[in-house]
Design a protein around this motif. Structure first.
Motif, PDB file in Angstrom:
ATOM      1  N   ARG A 252       0.826  -1.212   0.000  1.00 28.99           N
ATOM      2  CA  ARG A 252       0.000   0.000   0.000  1.00 28.99           C
ATOM      3  C   ARG A 252       0.855   1.256   0.000  1.00 28.99           C
ATOM      4  O   ARG A 252       0.551   2.231  -0.697  1.00 28.99           O
ATOM      5  N   VAL A 253       1.945   1.245   0.776  1.00 23.89           N
ATOM      6  CA  VAL A 253       2.828   2.418   0.804  1.00 23.89           C
ATOM      7  C   VAL A 253       3.490   2.626  -0.554  1.00 23.89           C
ATOM      8  O   VAL A 253       3.531   3.750  -1.086  1.00 23.89           O
ATOM      9  N   VAL A 254       4.008   1.545  -1.141  1.00 21.13           N
ATOM     10  CA  VAL A 254       4.663   1.661  -2.447  1.00 21.13           C
ATOM     11  C   VAL A 254       3.668   2.082  -3.517  1.00 21.13           C
ATOM     12  O   VAL A 254       3.978   2.886  -4.411  1.00 21.13           O
ATOM     13  N   ARG A 255       2.456   1.564  -3.414  1.00 23.03           N
ATOM     14  CA  ARG A 255       1.439   1.926  -4.404  1.00 23.03           C
ATOM     15  C   ARG A 255       1.064   3.395  -4.304  1.00 23.03           C
ATOM     16  O   ARG A 255       0.851   4.067  -5.333  1.00 23.03           O
ATOM     17  N   SER A 256       0.975   3.916  -3.078  1.00 22.59           N
ATOM     18  CA  SER A 256       0.613   5.329  -2.917  1.00 22.59           C
ATOM     19  C   SER A 256       1.732   6.261  -3.367  1.00 22.59           C
ATOM     20  O   SER A 256       1.471   7.383  -3.815  1.00 22.59           O
ATOM     21  N   GLU A 257       2.988   5.812  -3.262  1.00 27.80           N
ATOM     22  CA  GLU A 257       4.102   6.674  -3.636  1.00 27.80           C
ATOM     23  C   GLU A 257       4.449   6.584  -5.117  1.00 27.80           C
ATOM     24  O   GLU A 257       4.796   7.595  -5.735  1.00 27.80           O
ATOM     25  N   SER A 258       4.384   5.374  -5.695  1.00 28.46           N
ATOM     26  CA  SER A 258       4.830   5.203  -7.082  1.00 28.46           C
ATOM     27  C   SER A 258       3.715   4.819  -8.041  1.00 28.46           C
ATOM     28  O   SER A 258       3.985   4.614  -9.228  1.00 28.46           O
ATOM     29  N   GLY A 259       2.480   4.691  -7.553  1.00 23.28           N
ATOM     30  CA  GLY A 259       1.379   4.327  -8.430  1.00 23.28           C
ATOM     31  C   GLY A 259       1.465   2.906  -8.959  1.00 23.28           C
ATOM     32  O   GLY A 259       1.139   2.654 -10.130  1.00 23.28           O
TER      33      GLY A 259
END
Length: 666
Positions: A252-259
């Motif tokens: 979730r963190v990676v998805r929010s930062e890098s899409g």
């Protein structure tokens, strides 16, 4: 109602007993998986080794404590935690909290609503009061001392209320913490005496049990008492759940930062990482084995209920599957492999485990299949479930072999899985089932049925023996040129003994038994034609009339050749009078005979046997030429189960009915 509440209380205590032992497994697993820096010198290495050994020892002792001692330990531990929490709150409130600021920030970083200092002070006072009451309640402190301890815990808050200087408030907090620490130390020293006597009692009890029952029963008792499989399951599931939550949070963190886009590839990567981390140590492999045990146990119970079997020995799937999985993991060094190689090895082990489970399920269904066919059960509802399971056992290995051969190149592992996936046993069972069903469909005695069953089973056993020898060669090649280990060598020795030596020995014994029985049958005189029709009686074994011929024993009883041969597989005596039936002298072929009721056929004289007593003597002498229980059992046909027939010289009515069921075509 009282009994229901009692059972509920017992279940709650059992759950608590398991849950409170799980942290010990986590600590032991963390100690064994921790990394040690070798560059700190021998003193640092020795100190870390000592701390690790002490941690493992304490965790192991807590793990095997009795339920009462375990609850006492965690009561003391919770009291210490409450005391430490109250001391930390006092120190933090007197050193870092400004009660009169416009906003207050909690320790976790969440912004609170604006409150006055008095409101926050009252909240802290209530929290400290609850911690103090919990501390004195868990330690069972006397009323006067309990009041003093609660006042000591709340004393630093008085300094806040009186607006004392910061140095005085900090000194008051330190003094309060020192008093509480001294009380904790005194309690621990007092409890040390109880701990010593408890450990001494456990030691004496274990020594007493070891001297009386031995090490094996001692370990089994401890295994069951602490519910070790349940502990391993909770440990593994908790660990996997925590790692899954962490992985989902990171995604979730990676998805929010890098899409990052979610897809099947990402899902497979997460699942693979989770599976890899689920078998990265010996304890996690044990935990996975415990989970497999539960799944296999309920799978076995479901299949038994579906096919209508009530055999208790067939409920061992929950024991066989985890043991095999753990042995495969040790044999391949699963927990010590690199992550990618570990995933590949785990998938291969799972394929081998699946084939072994299918073989075990076939062992559960085969007796039911043979029982339904041999007893001529006409209910279709009884036949359909076991036939459906047999068809699945036939189709699933074929499908697995097809998929593996299309995704992997030929190697020793794929050859082993393919050899295990052969559906020969299922084909043999279905063929024998079909033969018995054909025999039950016709109302005539099928004298060649026993021979056909023997030929089918012998063919299957010979092919299995050949594949067992090939598998031994495959394992020897793997051990010498790919991955040799002591565990693999031990497993190869067990395979050579059970699957090669014993199978060859039992097959040869069965062949000798059948050949000897045929020889004995051929030595007896045979009656045919008009002479046979003059005897108005039936075979004393199957209660069927004599259609073509009959064999006469030296004691003047006659039977079907097939029925008597089945009897001779078990013991070498007449079913009627228990005299020996084997005659080596061919001159007795024209011997006189009588029916099973003592009636002599017309035109025949019993004097041809040199008198009735002489005939009996000849029979006794012939019987004495061989041991009485030379032939015990036929391992290749369900009709000749030595354990069910027994080796007694007499035969009960149940045994006669058993022969009748196998030979009667009605």
């Amino acid at each position: 109602m009282a009994s229901a509440h009692g059972r509920l209380g017992q279940h709650v205590l059992a759950v608590l007993d398991v849950v409170l032992r799980v942290p010990s497994i986590f600590i032991i697993d963390a100690i064994f998986n921790s990394y040690s820096d070798p560059g700190t010198g021998w003193t640092g290495t020795a100190g870390r080794a000592l701390i690790r050994a002490l941690g493992v020892l304490v965790s192991s002792v807590v793990l095997v404590l009795s339920q009462k001692s375990l609850f006492k330990f965690y009561t003391l531990f919770a009291a210490v935690l409450l005391g430490a929490a109250s001391v930390l709150i006092n120190y933090y409130s007197t050193s870092h909290i400004d009660f009169y600021s416009a906003y207050n920030r909690a320790a976790l970083g969440f912004r609170l609503l604006p409150r006055s200092g008095a409101t926050l002070w009252l909240g802290l006072a209530l929290l400290q009061l609850l911690l103090g009451l919990g501390y004195v309640a868990l330690l069972n402190v006397q009323s006067f001392c309990a009041a003093l301890l609660v006042l000591d815990i709340m004393a630093p808050l008085w300094g806040l209320m009186l607006e004392l200087p910061p140095q005085v408030r900090q000194a008051l907090a330190l003094a309060s913490g020192a008093i509480l620490a001294a009380h904790v130390a005194i309690n621990l020293l007092w409890k040390l005496k109880w701990f010593y006597y408890s450990c001494r009692y456990v030691y004496l009890l274990l020594r007493h049990m070891y001297r009386i029952y031995g090490l094996q029963l001692l370990l089994e008792d401890t295994w069951k008492r602490i519910r070790f499989p349940d502990i391993l399951r909770v440990f593994w599931l908790t660990r996997m759940t925590a790692q899954a939550v962490i992985l989902v949070y990171v995604v979730r963190v990676v998805r929010s930062e890098s899409g990052l886009q979610l897809g099947w590839d990402l899902f497979w990567d997460l699942t693979s990482n989770l599976i890899i981390s689920g078998c990265d140590s010996t304890l996690t492999v044990l935990g996975m084995s415990a989970v497999i045990s539960s799944l296999a146990h309920y799978l076995g119970l479901s299949i038994l209920a579906f096919i209508g079997s009530t055999e208790e020995e067939d409920k061992r799937l929950g024991f066989v599957a985890p043991v095999l999985f753990f042995i495969l993991a040790l044999q391949t060094g699963l927990s010590g492999l690199d992550p990618e190689e570990r995933l590949i090895r785990l998938s291969r082990n799972m394929c081998l485990l699946l084939t072994a489970i299918l073989h075990f399920i076939h062992g559960m269904t085969d007796p039911v299949l043979m029982s339904l066919s041999a007893s001529h059960v006409s209910s279709v509802r009884r036949h359909v479930p076991v036939l459906l399971v047999s068809l699945v056992l036939f189709a699933l290995p074929v499908l697995l072999s097809y998929v593996l051969w299309h995704h992997y190149v030929l190697n020793t592992w794929l050859f082993a899985v393919t050899a295990f996936c052969l559906c020969l046993k299922v084909l043999v069972s279905l063929t024998v089932y079909a033969l018995f069903m054909i025999d039950g469909f016709y109302n005539v005695l099928w004298e060649k049925l026993d021979d056909y069953v023997y030929y089918v089973r012998s063919t299957g056993n010979v092919v299995e023996f050949v594949f067992g020898v090939i598998m031994f060669g495959n394992g020897a090649y793997t051990m010498m040129f790919e991955s040799g280990s002591k565990i693999r060598a031990c497993m190869m020795c067990l395979h050579a003994y059970f699957n090669i030596y014993l199978q060859a020995k039992n097959g040869w014994k069965t062949f000798i038994n059948r050949r000897t029985a045929v020889k004995k049958i051929n030595s007896l005189p045979e009656v045919k034609g008009a002479t046979l029709r003059e005897i108005e009686d039936v075979c004393a074994i199957c209660y069927q009339e004599f259609a073509a011929s009959a064999r006469i024993t030296p004691c003047h009883h006659y039977f079907h050749a097939l029925c008597l041969r089945k009897w001779l597989y078990i013991q070498d005596t007449c079913p009627m009078c228990h005299q020996h039936v084997y005659i080596e002298d061919d001159g007795h072929e024209r011997a006189a005979f009588s029916n099973n009721n003592g009636y002599a056929a017309p035109g025949q004289e019993r004097a041809e046997f040199e008198g009735e007593e002489g005939g009996a003597d000849v029979g006794g002498a012939a019987g004495g030429a061989e041991p009485e229980n030379e032939l015990l059992e036929d391992n290749d046909s369900i009709e000749y189960d030595g354990e069910e027939w027994g080796t007694q010289p007499g035969v009960t009515l149940a045994e006669e009915e058993y022969i009748n069921d196998d030979t009667d075509s009605n």
